[in-house]
Design an enzyme around this catalytic site. Structure first.
Site, PDB file in Angstrom:
ATOM      1  N   CYS A  92      -5.631  10.318  -2.843  1.00 41.98           N
ATOM      2  CA  CYS A  92      -6.455   9.409  -3.649  1.00 41.98           C
ATOM      3  C   CYS A  92      -6.093   9.624  -5.121  1.00 41.98           C
ATOM      4  O   CYS A  92      -5.379  10.567  -5.463  1.00 41.98           O
ATOM      5  CB  CYS A  92      -7.940   9.674  -3.411  1.00 41.98           C
ATOM      6  SG  CYS A  92      -8.507  11.202  -4.152  1.00 41.98           S
ATOM      7  N   GLY A 127       0.839  -1.196   0.000  1.00 39.94           N
ATOM      8  CA  GLY A 127       0.000   0.000   0.000  1.00 39.94           C
ATOM      9  C   GLY A 127       0.870   1.241   0.000  1.00 39.94           C
ATOM     10  O   GLY A 127       2.096   1.141  -0.054  1.00 39.94           O
ATOM     11  N   ASP A 145      10.448  -6.206   6.128  1.00 39.11           N
ATOM     12  CA  ASP A 145       9.817  -4.879   6.017  1.00 39.11           C
ATOM     13  C   ASP A 145      10.483  -4.091   4.884  1.00 39.11           C
ATOM     14  O   ASP A 145      11.621  -4.380   4.515  1.00 39.11           O
ATOM     15  CB  ASP A 145       9.954  -4.125   7.353  1.00 39.11           C
ATOM     16  CG  ASP A 145       9.021  -2.922   7.419  1.00 39.11           C
ATOM     17  OD1 ASP A 145       7.928  -2.983   6.813  1.00 39.11           O
ATOM     18  OD2 ASP A 145       9.364  -1.919   8.074  1.00 39.11           O
ATOM     19  N   GLU A 146       9.791  -3.119   4.348  1.00 42.02           N
ATOM     20  CA  GLU A 146      10.289  -2.253   3.260  1.00 42.02           C
ATOM     21  C   GLU A 146      10.852  -3.102   2.113  1.00 42.02           C
ATOM     22  O   GLU A 146      11.926  -2.831   1.584  1.00 42.02           O
ATOM     23  CB  GLU A 146      11.378  -1.288   3.784  1.00 42.02           C
ATOM     24  CG  GLU A 146      10.933  -0.409   4.943  1.00 42.02           C
ATOM     25  CD  GLU A 146      10.116   0.820   4.529  1.00 42.02           C
ATOM     26  OE1 GLU A 146       9.659   0.871   3.358  1.00 42.02           O
ATOM     27  OE2 GLU A 146       9.926   1.700   5.377  1.00 42.02           O
ATOM     28  N   GLY A 169      -0.366   1.835   7.252  1.00 44.17           N
ATOM     29  CA  GLY A 169      -0.311   0.845   8.337  1.00 44.17           C
ATOM     30  C   GLY A 169       0.337  -0.474   7.937  1.00 44.17           C
ATOM     31  O   GLY A 169       0.093  -1.503   8.575  1.00 44.17           O
ATOM     32  N   LYS A 170       1.170  -0.456   6.906  1.00 47.00           N
ATOM     33  CA  LYS A 170       1.819  -1.701   6.451  1.00 47.00           C
ATOM     34  C   LYS A 170       2.682  -2.315   7.550  1.00 47.00           C
ATOM     35  O   LYS A 170       2.581  -3.503   7.826  1.00 47.00           O
ATOM     36  CB  LYS A 170       2.710  -1.436   5.224  1.00 47.00           C
ATOM     37  CG  LYS A 170       1.984  -0.944   4.014  1.00 47.00           C
ATOM     38  CD  LYS A 170       2.928  -0.751   2.839  1.00 47.00           C
ATOM     39  CE  LYS A 170       4.022   0.251   3.081  1.00 47.00           C
ATOM     40  NZ  LYS A 170       3.543   1.623   3.342  1.00 47.00           N
ATOM     41  N   THR A 171       3.536  -1.474   8.147  1.00 46.28           N
ATOM     42  CA  THR A 171       4.438  -1.991   9.179  1.00 46.28           C
ATOM     43  C   THR A 171       3.648  -2.421  10.419  1.00 46.28           C
ATOM     44  O   THR A 171       3.976  -3.430  11.046  1.00 46.28           O
ATOM     45  CB  THR A 171       5.520  -0.941   9.518  1.00 46.28           C
ATOM     46  OG1 THR A 171       6.204  -0.614   8.309  1.00 46.28           O
ATOM     47  CG2 THR A 171       6.521  -1.472  10.512  1.00 46.28           C
ATOM     48  N   GLN A 228      10.221  -3.304  -0.880  1.00 43.82           N
ATOM     49  CA  GLN A 228      10.411  -2.636  -2.186  1.00 43.82           C
ATOM     50  C   GLN A 228      11.848  -2.171  -2.397  1.00 43.82           C
ATOM     51  O   GLN A 228      12.266  -1.935  -3.525  1.00 43.82           O
ATOM     52  CB  GLN A 228       9.439  -1.453  -2.335  1.00 43.82           C
ATOM     53  CG  GLN A 228       9.818  -0.170  -1.606  1.00 43.82           C
ATOM     54  CD  GLN A 228       9.470  -0.201  -0.113  1.00 43.82           C
ATOM     55  OE1 GLN A 228       8.917  -1.167   0.394  1.00 43.82           O
ATOM     56  NE2 GLN A 228       9.807   0.870   0.600  1.00 43.82           N
TER      57      GLN A 228
HETATM   58 ZN   LIG Z   1      -8.570  12.893  -2.588  1.00 45.67          ZN
END
Ligand SMILES: [Zn+2]
Length: 208
Positions: A198, A37, A109-110, A42-44, A112
């Site tokens: 977004c 994401g 973690d991380e 809130g991935k970690t 990427q």
């Molecule tokens: Zn927006």
């Protein structure tokens, strides 16, 4: 006709191989789980929750992170809500193979930021019967697929895509928009350098 007969023979052979194979339950349950994401989604936090759940179940979990990420602590993975676990910083993804045999679960973690061999490393670990839980940014600040995430999405058994909250409209944010003037792909930072947006707000801002 001749080709068809050959195909039938090879299909029979494959079925026989399957019948002869016995599957170990340990290997059967192994999985690659990917959490991805934008920034501030809130991935970690999700990764640390999964690590703590596995540990509560009595599993031995090793946590790895790329060496370049030293935002909070050198040998820990720390979420934005300040939870943390001890982690091994590694420069190359193959280094994970030096440690993983003593673990039941490998958390990364991380992800990427790892080199392209991370895909093979994750598969090797999972194929040996261990669970891999990896978390990472799926897109860079320009909205492009980040590092080996596209390949990891392909090989993963379980995928969790998280959203953040758009800074402008409070909608579902999928983009990590950089507000600083740095042009490098890897620019570590927090809310001073990035805002979650977004799709609509991201493109409205970008096209201006
Ligand atoms: Zn927006």
């Amino acid at each position: 006709m001749q080709k068809l007969e050959k195909l039938e023979i090879s299909q029979k052979t494959d079925v026989n191989i399957l019948r002869r194979t016995t599957f170990s339950p340990r290997v059967k349950n192994a999985q690659i789980k990917l959490i991805c994401g934008p920034m501030f989604s809130g991935k970690t936090t999700h990764l640390l929750k999964a690590v703590n759940q596995e540990r509560s179940a009595g599993k031995k979990v090793f946590v790895f992170k790329p060496k370049l990420d030293d935002r909070y602590a050198e040998e820990a993975v720390v979420s934005h809500d300040k939870n943390q676990v001890e982690a091994y910083p590694v420069s190359k993804s193959v280094e994970i193979l030096d440690y993983f045999m003593n673990a039941d679960v490998v958390a990364i973690d991380e992800v990427q930021f790892f080199d392209e061999q991370i895909v093979e490393v994750c598969q090797k670990v999972a194929n040996s019967g261990k669970t891999v839980i990896a978390a990472g940014l799926d897109m860079d600040y320009l909205g492009r697929p980040f590092g080996q995430i596209p390949m990891l999405l392909t090989v993963a058994d379980d995928i969790k895509k998280l959203n953040s909250v758009c800074t402008f409209c409070s909608g579902k944010a999928r983009f990590s928009h950089r507000i600083s003037q740095d042009n490098g792909i890897v620019v570590l930072g927090e809310k001073d350098k990035y805002v979650p947006l977004c799709r609509s707000c991201y493109h409205e801002l970008k096209d201006k």
